[in-house]
Design an enzyme around this catalytic site. Structure first.
Site, PDB file in Angstrom:
ATOM      1  N   CYS A  72      -1.464   5.800  -1.227  1.00  0.00           N
ATOM      2  CA  CYS A  72      -0.724   5.931  -0.071  1.00  0.00           C
ATOM      3  C   CYS A  72      -0.715   7.374   0.563  1.00  0.00           C
ATOM      4  CB  CYS A  72       0.807   5.314  -0.248  1.00  0.00           C
ATOM      5  SG  CYS A  72       1.493   5.130   1.287  1.00  0.00           S
ATOM      6  N   CYS A  89      -1.134   1.504   5.762  1.00  0.00           N
ATOM      7  CA  CYS A  89      -0.208   2.643   5.602  1.00  0.00           C
ATOM      8  C   CYS A  89       1.153   2.340   6.700  1.00  0.00           C
ATOM      9  CB  CYS A  89      -0.951   3.829   5.513  1.00  0.00           C
ATOM     10  SG  CYS A  89      -0.119   5.231   4.993  1.00  0.00           S
TER      11      CYS A  89
HETATM   12  P1  FAD Z   1      -0.150   0.364 -10.320  1.00  0.00           P
HETATM   13  O1  FAD Z   1       1.015  -0.651  -9.450  1.00  0.00           O
HETATM   14  O2  FAD Z   1       0.536   1.773 -10.281  1.00  0.00           O
HETATM   15  O3  FAD Z   1      -0.033   0.058 -11.700  1.00  0.00           O
HETATM   16  C1  FAD Z   1      -0.694   0.266 -12.697  1.00  0.00           C
HETATM   17  C2  FAD Z   1      -0.068  -0.149 -14.103  1.00  0.00           C
HETATM   18  O4  FAD Z   1      -1.007   0.099 -15.150  1.00  0.00           O
HETATM   19  C3  FAD Z   1       1.256   0.440 -14.403  1.00  0.00           C
HETATM   20  O5  FAD Z   1       2.113  -0.342 -14.495  1.00  0.00           O
HETATM   21  C4  FAD Z   1       1.005   1.090 -15.580  1.00  0.00           C
HETATM   22  O6  FAD Z   1       2.104   1.328 -16.532  1.00  0.00           O
HETATM   23  C5  FAD Z   1      -0.043   0.528 -16.108  1.00  0.00           C
HETATM   24  N1  FAD Z   1      -0.967   1.338 -17.111  1.00  0.00           N
HETATM   25  C6  FAD Z   1      -1.539   2.662 -16.841  1.00  0.00           C
HETATM   26  N2  FAD Z   1      -2.003   3.148 -17.996  1.00  0.00           N
HETATM   27  C7  FAD Z   1      -2.173   1.634 -18.998  1.00  0.00           C
HETATM   28  C8  FAD Z   1      -2.734   1.716 -20.119  1.00  0.00           C
HETATM   29  N3  FAD Z   1      -3.473   2.675 -20.675  1.00  0.00           N
HETATM   30  N4  FAD Z   1      -2.569   0.416 -20.794  1.00  0.00           N
HETATM   31  C9  FAD Z   1      -1.917  -0.543 -20.219  1.00  0.00           C
HETATM   32  N5  FAD Z   1      -1.389  -0.174 -18.903  1.00  0.00           N
HETATM   33  C10 FAD Z   1      -1.495   0.750 -18.484  1.00  0.00           C
HETATM   34  N6  FAD Z   1       1.270   0.922  -0.827  1.00  0.00           N
HETATM   35  C11 FAD Z   1       1.517   0.357   0.436  1.00  0.00           C
HETATM   36  O7  FAD Z   1       0.632  -0.770   0.674  1.00  0.00           O
HETATM   37  N7  FAD Z   1       2.173   0.549   1.319  1.00  0.00           N
HETATM   38  C12 FAD Z   1       3.056   1.700   1.225  1.00  0.00           C
HETATM   39  O8  FAD Z   1       3.924   1.906   2.291  1.00  0.00           O
HETATM   40  C13 FAD Z   1       3.038   2.697   0.097  1.00  0.00           C
HETATM   41  N8  FAD Z   1       3.733   3.688  -0.094  1.00  0.00           N
HETATM   42  C14 FAD Z   1       3.644   4.214  -1.223  1.00  0.00           C
HETATM   43  C15 FAD Z   1       4.751   5.382  -1.397  1.00  0.00           C
HETATM   44  C16 FAD Z   1       4.815   5.892  -2.655  1.00  0.00           C
HETATM   45  C17 FAD Z   1       5.821   6.952  -2.753  1.00  0.00           C
HETATM   46  C18 FAD Z   1       3.798   5.695  -3.834  1.00  0.00           C
HETATM   47  C19 FAD Z   1       4.047   6.280  -5.089  1.00  0.00           C
HETATM   48  C20 FAD Z   1       3.028   4.684  -3.492  1.00  0.00           C
HETATM   49  C21 FAD Z   1       3.095   3.860  -2.261  1.00  0.00           C
HETATM   50  N9  FAD Z   1       1.988   2.794  -2.141  1.00  0.00           N
HETATM   51  C22 FAD Z   1       2.162   2.243  -0.928  1.00  0.00           C
HETATM   52  C23 FAD Z   1       0.919   2.891  -3.248  1.00  0.00           C
HETATM   53  C24 FAD Z   1       1.085   1.323  -4.161  1.00  0.00           C
HETATM   54  O9  FAD Z   1       2.342   1.415  -4.560  1.00  0.00           O
HETATM   55  C25 FAD Z   1      -0.205   1.592  -5.057  1.00  0.00           C
HETATM   56  O10 FAD Z   1      -1.445   1.674  -4.308  1.00  0.00           O
HETATM   57  C26 FAD Z   1      -0.153   0.174  -5.744  1.00  0.00           C
HETATM   58  O11 FAD Z   1       1.080  -0.096  -6.664  1.00  0.00           O
HETATM   59  C27 FAD Z   1      -1.360   0.047  -6.711  1.00  0.00           C
HETATM   60  O12 FAD Z   1      -1.275  -0.904  -7.538  1.00  0.00           O
HETATM   61  P2  FAD Z   1      -2.104  -0.905  -8.972  1.00  0.00           P
HETATM   62  O13 FAD Z   1      -1.907  -2.231  -9.477  1.00  0.00           O
HETATM   63  O14 FAD Z   1      -3.679  -0.295  -8.622  1.00  0.00           O
HETATM   64  O15 FAD Z   1      -1.508   0.572  -9.738  1.00  0.00           O
END
Ligand code: FAD
Ligand code: UQ1
Length: 481
Positions: free
Chosen positions: A232, A410
């Protein structure tokens, strides 16, 4: 159960059987002999437990089970990571192959809706509203492997967890998110033990942003953007606009010099939205410094040191009354250097089908991937419907036929009641859902961000029912050019 630091300390006194696990370089989960679990900083822990001085270098230990389990398991579809992408794909795969054929590996007890942390840092939402127990979001019947993946071996179709478990799979979905690197800034993460500094990027530090904002008296309020890809990319500046609004509301704005020091050469990557943001920045007297990268925090002196990326060796020290840190970020350690990663360490995917470029039974979604688009939950939503289709086709020995166009979004929060809703594709072209100019600040979009999106996330995306706004965009633009 998470306990307050002080409670953890008291629980640990005299408890040499406490088991520790490094979560990141700052925080440790601590489980005392009585079975209580808490978090505390590595430095606080070292002070508490001198016999464990080397805890920062400790290897991961199996956290959730008392004994290591050197066992083997097999599952048809294995999902790595139970964040936004992992839970979403778990739900979709359950519908496809049945719950008993799906497993999700995720170590965290809590699942967080991270996008709301922007509003938590500004005091508009509670941190409690952002989290739910992981057990409640794992699709029913799907196996939750409560461990951390330590190694992925795509040549043998297996992974190894920190509990010594080997899990083999037919199809692998990698959704490991990205890793935060506060430790790459000198003085952090220990600096967070001081006041006046916060970071919306971690559940551990997001409330410190709100505290620093409330305690603001007079001086510089500094907001940073690191020299790495981030999730983000709008979030580092959203908190600046909210802080500006808060200081105006509380009559303190004239005492504040608001500064945004960004490593980027632009305010925002997509011109249409950047133009609007520059107007806002000018009208609200916000100071933007491009190509400035935070390298050190001297939290005891309330000083932040930035390097000028265009003039190597040139650094500048800023005093601060409030500092919001967006940390450097990178691919998860378990991927870096693995056969699944590209040179930069990200999951090496075909950008249209989301299938791995080398291993045809491996797929990926979200922040851990090499997909050249902005890393957001909105992107995860759009990716999930494409990936669902790709995997279904591959399972039936057909070629993938649906293409991901890079859709991401975003919601740029510009005050406590306005949002510019940026939506765009791989080419950086706006791809707007609503038939109106989304580069304008709008109250309706704030309502959508603050109150509608969380529902869409918990009840739509995570249930595998929301695949992004693509179909609605088509309907809403019917009859328009
Ligand atoms: P995540 O949701 O981060 O999940 C990754 C998972 O993998 C975690 O649960 C972690 O524990 C797990 N993991 C890591 N390593 C291991 C391992 N070795 N073994 C097993 N599990 C593991 N997005 C929007 O669309 N709109 C917004 O307005 C927005 N605002 C944001 C504001 C902030 C402050 C932040 C921090 C993020 C924001 N986002 C927003 C971004 C969004 O939250 C992420 O892009 C999204 O959560 C990505 O999903 P993901 O599954 O790739 O990663
Ligand atoms: C979205 O789909 C999504 O995921 C659930 C987000 O994450 C919280 C978003 O911030 C946005 C903007 C979208 C896109 C949805 C619409 C209705 C434009």
């Amino acid at each position: 159960m998470l306990l307050h630091r002080s409670v953890v300390r008291s629980k640990l006194d005299g408890s040499t059987r406490a088991r520790l696990r490094l979560v990141d370089s700052l925080w440790l989960y601590v489980q005392s002999a009585e079975g209580n679990v808490g978090v505390m900083t590595a430095s606080a822990l070292r002070a508490q437990m001198p016999w464990r001085r080397s805890c920062q270098r400790m290897s991961y230990q199996c956290f959730h089970t008392t004994h290591r389990t050197d066992s083997k398991e097999h599952v048809k579809v294995l999902v790595l990571g139970g964040g936004s992408g992992g839970i979403t794909m778990g739900a979709r795969m359950k519908r496809k192959v049945g719950a008993e054929n799906v497993a999700i590996v995720e170590p965290s007890e809590m699942h967080y809706y991270q996008p709301i942390w922007t509003l938590v840092g500004a005091g508009a939402k509670s941190v409690e509203s952002s989290g739910r127990p992981t057990s409640s979001v794992i699709p029913s019947g799907v196996k939750w492997v409560k461990s951390r993946v330590m190694e992925v071996n795509p040549d043998t179709n297996s992974v190894r967890t920190d509990c010594g478990k080997e899990i083999s799979y037919e199809y692998l979905i990698v959704a490991l998110g990205l890793q935060l690197h506060y430790e790459k800034i000198k003085g952090l993460p220990e600096g967070f033990e001081h006041p006046k500094i916060g970071s919306n990027y971690s559940v551990k530090t997001v409330q410190k942003t709100w505290k620093a904002l409330q305690d603001f008296k007079e001086g510089n309020a500094i907001f940073t953007f690191p020299n790495t890809p981030v999730k983000c990319a709008g979030a580092p500046q959203k908190i600046m606009y909210l802080s500006d609004a808060f200081l105006r509301k509380t009559g303190k704005r004239s005492n504040a010099n608001i500064i945004y020091n960004t490593s980027l050469p632009v305010l925002f990557g997509i011109k249409k939205y950047a133009d609007s943001l520059w107007e806002i920045v000018k009208s609200r007297d916000l100071n933007i410094n491009l190509r400035q990268n935070l390298i050190e925090v001297r939290a005891d002196k309330q000083e932040a040191v930035f390097e000028n990326l265009d003039k190597p060796g040139e650094t500048k020290v800023f005093e601060y009354e409030m500092l919001h840190v967006t940390p450097p970020m990178g691919p998860p350690d378990v991927l870096k250097g693995s056969p699944l990663a590209n040179e930069a360490g990200w999951l090496n995917l075909n950008k249209e089908t989301l299938q791995h470029n080398v291993y045809p039974n491996v797929f990926g979604i979200g922040d851990c991937t090499s997909l050249p688009t902005a890393k957001t939950a909105a992107a995860v939503a759009a990716q999930s419907s494409v990936l669902d289709r790709t995997i279904t086709r591959i399972m039936k020995k057909n070629k993938p036929d649906k293409k991901y166009d890079g859709y991401t979004s975003c919601p740029l929060v510009t005050s406590y009641n306005t949002v510019i809703l940026a939506e765009f594709d791989y080419n950086g072209q706006p791809l707007e859902t609503f038939p109106l100019d989304q580069s304008k600040e709008r109250r309706t979009m704030y309502y959508m961000k603050a109150d509608v999106m969380p529902h869409l996330y918990w009840h739509g995306l995570l249930k595998g029912l929301w695949g992004g706004p693509g179909p609605y965009r088509t309907i809403m633009h019917l009859g328009m050019k």
